[in-house]
Design an enzyme around this catalytic site. Structure first.
Site, PDB file in Angstrom:
ATOM      1  N   LYS A  76     -25.230   2.616  23.481  1.00  0.00           N
ATOM      2  CA  LYS A  76     -25.954   1.951  22.558  1.00  0.00           C
ATOM      3  C   LYS A  76     -27.039   0.764  23.544  1.00  0.00           C
ATOM      4  O   LYS A  76     -26.605  -0.151  24.045  1.00  0.00           O
ATOM      5  CB  LYS A  76     -25.681   1.727  21.585  1.00  0.00           C
ATOM      6  CG  LYS A  76     -27.046   0.932  20.503  1.00  0.00           C
ATOM      7  CD  LYS A  76     -26.538   0.906  19.347  1.00  0.00           C
ATOM      8  CE  LYS A  76     -27.719   0.633  18.634  1.00  0.00           C
ATOM      9  NZ  LYS A  76     -27.023   0.200  16.264  1.00  0.00           N
ATOM     10  N   SER A 151     -28.426   2.805  13.250  1.00  0.00           N
ATOM     11  CA  SER A 151     -29.124   2.756  13.507  1.00  0.00           C
ATOM     12  C   SER A 151     -29.169   3.440  14.665  1.00  0.00           C
ATOM     13  O   SER A 151     -29.702   3.681  15.722  1.00  0.00           O
ATOM     14  CB  SER A 151     -29.398   1.415  14.166  1.00  0.00           C
ATOM     15  OG  SER A 151     -28.369   0.811  14.146  1.00  0.00           O
ATOM     16  N   SER A 175     -23.825   1.478  10.671  1.00  0.00           N
ATOM     17  CA  SER A 175     -24.900   1.967  11.584  1.00  0.00           C
ATOM     18  C   SER A 175     -24.252   3.431  13.168  1.00  0.00           C
ATOM     19  O   SER A 175     -24.644   4.123  14.090  1.00  0.00           O
ATOM     20  CB  SER A 175     -25.328   1.143  12.641  1.00  0.00           C
ATOM     21  OG  SER A 175     -26.678   0.910  11.338  1.00  0.00           O
TER      22      SER A 175
END
Length: 484
Positions: A76, A151, A175
């Site tokens: 990420k 997210s 997330s």
């Protein structure tokens, strides 16, 4: 060769000489480049660096100390990887390239893993749909008209589509687990302090944790085994021994007590999600688990508490982005204060601005005691609820999300409806306990449904055991519409 293979399968193939690290990484890179125009899952794909790394592993004479030798992995874009961008999905960081690795990256590299790219995410990890990225939304590989969750949507979509077998994300209020549920993969959030946050760009420091995406619980166990443990760079990591998570997955469920909080399965829960959860409970009964009723009386306050504490911490953490030291700086600002104001106005997106303003408000004089202090007190009560519940059971089963994946734009204009997507996941971050999302079915529209398992502090082994045994008995072999 497909990267829908498990980490363990790839390990064995590389060890036997059926393929090479370069072959495995080449497959992942080809898939990432082929599918990225459709999914927008990657913000950077490092073909040259990944192949050089794979070649160096192939000529390593002894790979016995490298449990992830040649395994391609995606990261990420809020986790620092030296030489690669770390934008956090925001224009205010621009194409910032950190001069150091996060601790989790150093540990993965030491184990032989190969980073193939950085994945798209909601700006500064603030979002439940991945619609808040400054670089465009990630598409759900099951239905590209729907969100992948957020997210960490890029990492979830990349694993679901079979581009890579495992990926890292971050979990502040769900997330990792929420996008895992909406994309039909495993998503593990560990106990707070189990994995180092050094090199993870801060959103809510008392809530953030690096998490793991995988198609199989056993693969998540391999990654957790690699990155868990005390880190002198992070004072919040605990000096608690790292157990053999891989070995834990092989244990049966005889004698395991699985708690069910019926109060969390009422109004607002989609009927198809409820049916899938009930079937999962029956499946666990068949596997030898004992089902017990538990109560989490303060869970109904979790969303309100979370969005007070998380925004307060975000307001503090994001004050460092001012155009002075790194990242984006606004032009044509006549003075220092004007430069601060213009940089933040042009650099931050609307959701980040909303949360900064909310957080600044609850921390302001006259409101601190009424909001922030009270939220911290309720947080303590919620933690106590979990401790009492875990006296009766070894883990708690809940839905991960109230509905399957929703369409793009459906909730953008209603922040409260968007925030309620995290209603089942924020409790774990507030209490600091571990959680894992496991695929447990498909809706009538062929969209994944996930169940969440929550455990006591340092209970990741039990969660991985429950997840692995369920997957073994109820294999989720469906592939999304878009896949490698």
């Amino acid at each position: 060769m497909s990267t829908t293979q498990s980490v363990l399968d790839l390990q064995n193939r590389i060890a036997r000489g059926d393929t090479t690290a370069r072959g495995a990484v080449q497959t992942a890179l080809d898939a990432a480049e082929k599918l990225n125009n459709t999914l927008n899952a990657f913000l950077e794909i490092d073909r040259e660096g990944a192949l050089l790394r794979a070649d160096s592993i192939d000529i390593e004479p002894d790979k016995s100390s490298m449990p992830m030798a040649g395994i391609p992995i995606a990261i990420k874009d809020n986790i620092c990887v030296r030489g690669m961008q770390t934008s956090c999905g925001s224009r205010i960081l621009g194409r910032y390239h950190p001069p150091y690795n996060a601790t989790v990256i150093d540990r993965l590299l030491h184990a032989g893993a190969v980073v193939v790219g950085k994945t798209n995410c909601d700006e500064f990890a603030m979002g439940s749909s991945n619609e808040n990225s400054a670089f465009g939304p990630v598409k759900n590989p099951w239905d590209t008209s729907r969100v992948p969750g957020g997210s960490s949507g890029g990492s979830a979509a990349a694993v679901a589509a079979g581009i890579i077998p495992v990926a890292l994300g971050s979990d502040t209020g769900g997330s990792v687990r929420q996008p895992a549920a909406l994309c039909g993969v495993i998503g593990l959030k560990p106990t707070y302090g189990r994995i180092s946050r050094y090199g993870l760009v801060a959103f809510g420091s008392s809530l953030d944790q690096v998490g793991v995406f995988a198609r199989q619980a056993a693969d998540a166990a391999v990654v957790l085994q690699t990155i868990a443990g005390r880190d002198p760079h992070d004072a919040t990591t605990a000096d608690v021994p790292v157990m053999n998570y891989i070995g834990e997955t092989a244990k049966t469920l005889d004698g395991v007590r699985l708690g069910v909080a019926r109060s969390l399965m009422g109004e607002g829960l989609d009927d198809e999600v409820r049916d899938a959860i009930e079937k999962a409970i029956d499946a666990y009964k068949g596997l030898g688990a004992e089902i017990v009723e538990v109560d989490l009386p303060h869970a109904k306050y979790a969303i309100a508490v979370y969005y007070i504490i998380a925004t307060a911490e975000a307001s503090s953490n994001l004050a460092r982005y001012d155009g002075v030291r790194y990242g984006f700086r606004a032009e044509d600002a006549p003075g220092l204060r004007d430069m601060y104001r213009k940089t933040r106005d042009e650099g931050f997106g609307p959701e980040v601005k909303r949360r900064i303003m909310l957080g600044t408000y609850v921390l302001s004089a006259g409101y601190y005691d009424a909001y922030y202090l009270k939220a911290q007190k309720v947080r303590t009560l919620l933690r106590q609820d979990f401790m009492k519940a875990f006296e009766k059971c070894d883990a708690i089963l809940t839905p991960t999300t109230p509905t399957p994946a929703f369409k793009f734009g459906e909730k953008v204009d209603d922040p409260l409806a968007m925030y309620l997507n995290d209603i089942y996941t924020v409790t774990a971050n507030l209490a600091g306990v571990p959680g894992i999302s496991v695929p447990c079915g498909l809706s009538s529209e062929r969209l994944p449904i996930g169940m969440q398992l929550l455990g006591p502090f340092w209970g990741e082994g039990t969660l991985l055991r429950l997840a692995h045994q369920y997957q073994s008995a109820q294999p989720f072999s469906e592939l999304p519409a878009v896949h490698a």
